[in-house]
Design a protein around this motif. Structure first.
Motif, PDB file in Angstrom:
ATOM      1  N   GLY A   1       8.050  -4.116  -4.107  1.00 14.67           N
ATOM      2  CA  GLY A   1       8.353  -3.967  -2.681  1.00 14.67           C
ATOM      3  C   GLY A   1       7.898  -5.188  -1.907  1.00 14.67           C
ATOM      4  O   GLY A   1       7.653  -6.262  -2.468  1.00 14.67           O
ATOM      5  N   GLU A   2       7.735  -4.983  -0.607  1.00 15.71           N
ATOM      6  CA  GLU A   2       7.432  -6.108   0.292  1.00 15.71           C
ATOM      7  C   GLU A   2       5.912  -6.297   0.443  1.00 15.71           C
ATOM      8  O   GLU A   2       5.347  -7.298   0.035  1.00 15.71           O
ATOM      9  CB  GLU A   2       8.085  -5.782   1.636  1.00 15.71           C
ATOM     10  CG  GLU A   2       7.941  -6.830   2.682  1.00 15.71           C
ATOM     11  CD  GLU A   2       8.683  -6.394   3.957  1.00 15.71           C
ATOM     12  OE1 GLU A   2       9.906  -6.162   3.894  1.00 15.71           O
ATOM     13  OE2 GLU A   2       8.025  -6.283   4.997  1.00 15.71           O
ATOM     14  N   GLY A   3       5.275  -5.313   1.015  1.00 15.20           N
ATOM     15  CA  GLY A   3       3.832  -5.399   1.247  1.00 15.20           C
ATOM     16  C   GLY A   3       3.343  -4.059   1.747  1.00 15.20           C
ATOM     17  O   GLY A   3       4.136  -3.213   2.159  1.00 15.20           O
ATOM     18  N   PRO A   4       2.024  -3.854   1.717  1.00 14.10           N
ATOM     19  CA  PRO A   4       1.483  -2.555   2.128  1.00 14.10           C
ATOM     20  C   PRO A   4       1.766  -2.265   3.600  1.00 14.10           C
ATOM     21  O   PRO A   4       1.771  -3.173   4.432  1.00 14.10           O
ATOM     22  CB  PRO A   4      -0.028  -2.703   1.898  1.00 14.10           C
ATOM     23  CG  PRO A   4      -0.207  -3.958   1.108  1.00 14.10           C
ATOM     24  CD  PRO A   4       0.999  -4.804   1.295  1.00 14.10           C
ATOM     25  N   GLY A   5       1.982  -1.001   3.912  1.00 13.10           N
ATOM     26  CA  GLY A   5       2.041  -0.533   5.295  1.00 13.10           C
ATOM     27  C   GLY A   5       0.719   0.138   5.636  1.00 13.10           C
ATOM     28  O   GLY A   5      -0.266   0.018   4.889  1.00 13.10           O
TER      29      GLY A   5
ATOM     30  N   GLU B   1      -0.667   2.615   2.918  1.00 15.69           N
ATOM     31  CA  GLU B   1      -1.089   1.887   1.711  1.00 15.69           C
ATOM     32  C   GLU B   1      -2.391   1.133   1.987  1.00 15.69           C
ATOM     33  O   GLU B   1      -3.290   1.085   1.146  1.00 15.69           O
ATOM     34  CB  GLU B   1       0.017   0.898   1.287  1.00 15.69           C
ATOM     35  CG  GLU B   1       1.282   1.568   0.765  1.00 15.69           C
ATOM     36  CD  GLU B   1       2.191   2.148   1.845  1.00 15.69           C
ATOM     37  OE1 GLU B   1       2.040   1.762   3.024  1.00 15.69           O
ATOM     38  OE2 GLU B   1       3.052   2.980   1.500  1.00 15.69           O
TER      39      GLU B   1
ATOM     40  N   PRO C   1       0.028   1.347  -3.559  1.00 17.93           N
ATOM     41  CA  PRO C   1       1.351   0.976  -3.073  1.00 17.93           C
ATOM     42  C   PRO C   1       2.248   2.199  -2.884  1.00 17.93           C
ATOM     43  O   PRO C   1       2.116   3.192  -3.605  1.00 17.93           O
ATOM     44  CB  PRO C   1       1.905   0.095  -4.200  1.00 17.93           C
ATOM     45  CG  PRO C   1       1.257   0.649  -5.432  1.00 17.93           C
ATOM     46  CD  PRO C   1      -0.129   1.089  -5.006  1.00 17.93           C
ATOM     47  N   PHE C   2       3.143   2.104  -1.938  1.00 18.55           N
ATOM     48  CA  PHE C   2       4.203   3.109  -1.737  1.00 18.55           C
ATOM     49  C   PHE C   2       3.660   4.541  -1.724  1.00 18.55           C
ATOM     50  O   PHE C   2       4.021   5.372  -2.562  1.00 18.55           O
ATOM     51  CB  PHE C   2       5.296   2.941  -2.803  1.00 18.55           C
ATOM     52  CG  PHE C   2       6.239   1.810  -2.488  1.00 18.55           C
ATOM     53  CD1 PHE C   2       7.271   1.976  -1.571  1.00 18.55           C
ATOM     54  CD2 PHE C   2       6.088   0.577  -3.095  1.00 18.55           C
ATOM     55  CE1 PHE C   2       8.133   0.932  -1.271  1.00 18.55           C
ATOM     56  CE2 PHE C   2       6.947  -0.480  -2.790  1.00 18.55           C
ATOM     57  CZ  PHE C   2       7.975  -0.296  -1.881  1.00 18.55           C
TER      58      PHE C   2
ATOM     59  N   HIS D   1      15.585  -1.499   0.091  1.00 16.62           N
ATOM     60  CA  HIS D   1      14.224  -0.966   0.194  1.00 16.62           C
ATOM     61  C   HIS D   1      14.301   0.498   0.653  1.00 16.62           C
ATOM     62  O   HIS D   1      15.130   0.836   1.508  1.00 16.62           O
ATOM     63  CB  HIS D   1      13.449  -1.803   1.222  1.00 16.62           C
ATOM     64  CG  HIS D   1      11.981  -1.569   1.203  1.00 16.62           C
ATOM     65  ND1 HIS D   1      11.405  -0.415   1.694  1.00 16.62           N
ATOM     66  CD2 HIS D   1      10.962  -2.334   0.738  1.00 16.62           C
ATOM     67  CE1 HIS D   1      10.088  -0.494   1.548  1.00 16.62           C
ATOM     68  NE2 HIS D   1       9.793  -1.645   0.967  1.00 16.62           N
TER      69      HIS D   1
ATOM     70  N   ALA E   1       8.069   5.670   3.035  1.00 11.58           N
ATOM     71  CA  ALA E   1       8.967   4.961   2.101  1.00 11.58           C
ATOM     72  C   ALA E   1       8.568   5.271   0.654  1.00 11.58           C
ATOM     73  O   ALA E   1       9.419   5.386  -0.234  1.00 11.58           O
ATOM     74  CB  ALA E   1       8.923   3.459   2.359  1.00 11.58           C
TER      75      ALA E   1
ATOM     76  N   ASN F   1       3.805  -5.070  -5.004  1.00 14.09           N
ATOM     77  CA  ASN F   1       4.399  -5.669  -3.808  1.00 14.09           C
ATOM     78  C   ASN F   1       4.316  -7.181  -3.896  1.00 14.09           C
ATOM     79  O   ASN F   1       3.505  -7.730  -4.652  1.00 14.09           O
ATOM     80  CB  ASN F   1       3.620  -5.214  -2.569  1.00 14.09           C
ATOM     81  CG  ASN F   1       4.012  -3.823  -2.117  1.00 14.09           C
ATOM     82  OD1 ASN F   1       5.186  -3.537  -1.891  1.00 14.09           O
ATOM     83  ND2 ASN F   1       3.025  -2.945  -2.004  1.00 14.09           N
TER      84      ASN F   1
HETATM   85  N1  URA Z   1       6.694  -0.797   1.723  1.00 13.43           N
HETATM   86  C1  URA Z   1       6.484  -1.704   0.760  1.00 13.43           C
HETATM   87  O1  URA Z   1       7.249  -2.649   0.619  1.00 13.43           O
HETATM   88  N2  URA Z   1       5.453  -1.528  -0.031  1.00 13.43           N
HETATM   89  C2  URA Z   1       4.621  -0.524   0.073  1.00 13.43           C
HETATM   90  O2  URA Z   1       3.689  -0.445  -0.722  1.00 13.43           O
HETATM   91  C3  URA Z   1       4.865   0.422   1.076  1.00 13.43           C
HETATM   92  C4  URA Z   1       5.901   0.262   1.899  1.00 13.43           C
END
Ligand code: URA
Length: 217
Positions: free
Chosen positions: A74-78, A81, A87-88, A188, A92, A114
């Motif tokens: 994925g992209e990065g923690p929200g 997270e 992660p995730f 995503h 999402a 991520n």
């Molecule tokens: N979106 C992401 O790209 N990664 C995550 O870990 C959570 C949401």
């Protein structure tokens, strides 16, 4: 047999997950990817390569089977997270869990990571220098896990791992060969939450991913 359809599967309460594969006999201790991943995790925890670490609660390294044949990036923690260090796990992530289950994957069977390991403030897109600072960690995760399939979730993972000009709408659904793996880009899960018309293409992509994964068994 009629293919289950993601629209239906996403509303199911009971996940259709396959049982995790039997444990693979651990290789010689010095080569165990889980040990090297644990060392890399410690490095990431101590990282101060970019400004994201200052605003983040903690790093989110990634999780899953260290010997997974498939990794989802994925992209990065929200916010969720960042709070939980996994992660995730937010909205999402719950949708990703449903997508995985619909395609027959148990979350423990796969690896989830991520591009950046620290939450960008207010969930903004990570800046180029932040991505460049963090990317070596993802590349080392790939080198240690050695997945046969890499699924890029969304534009950032697709551009970072496939081609910096790539658009998900154009490259999704096609296999690329990179990192000694087959690479597939798809939307995503957060994009699906905003736009339900993306569910069908994601399910088409996931069927290809599932079929190739099954052919590896
Ligand atoms: N979106 C992401 O790209 N990664 C995550 O870990 C959570 C949401």
């Amino acid at each position: 047999m009629k293919e289950p359809y993601l629209f239906d599967l996403l509303t199911e309460t009971k996940p259709r997950s396959r049982p995790a594969p039997p444990c693979i006999t651990a290789p010689a201790a010095k080569n165990r990817p889980e040990d090297s991943l644990a060392a890399l995790r410690q490095e990431v925890t101590a990282c101060s390569r970019c400004r994201l670490r200052q605003s983040a609660t903690q790093t989110v390294f990634g999780e899953g089977n260290p010997q997974a044949k498939i990794i989802f990036v994925g992209e990065g923690p929200g916010a969720d997270e960042d709070r939980l260090g996994r992660p995730f796990v937010g909205a999402a992530g719950k949708l990703l869990d449903k997508i995985l289950a619909a395609a027959g994957f148990a979350r423990e069977e796969v690896y989830i990571a991520n591009v950046v390991k620290c939450r960008p403030p207010r969930n903004r897109l990570p800046a180029r220098d932040e991505v460049n600072a963090c990317l070596p960690y993802l590349l080392r995760q790939l080198a240690l896990i050695r997945p046969r399939i890499i699924v890029c979730l969304g534009a950032l993972a697709t551009q970072v791992l496939l081609d910096d000009k790539a658009r998900v709408s154009v490259v999704r659904g096609r296999w690329f060969e990179k990192y000694n793996a087959k690479v597939m880009a798809t939307y995503h899960p957060a994009a699906l939450l905003r736009d339900v018309t993306k569910k069908r293409p994601v399910w088409e992509d996931m069927k290809q991913v599932r079929d190739f994964y099954r052919s590896l068994q």
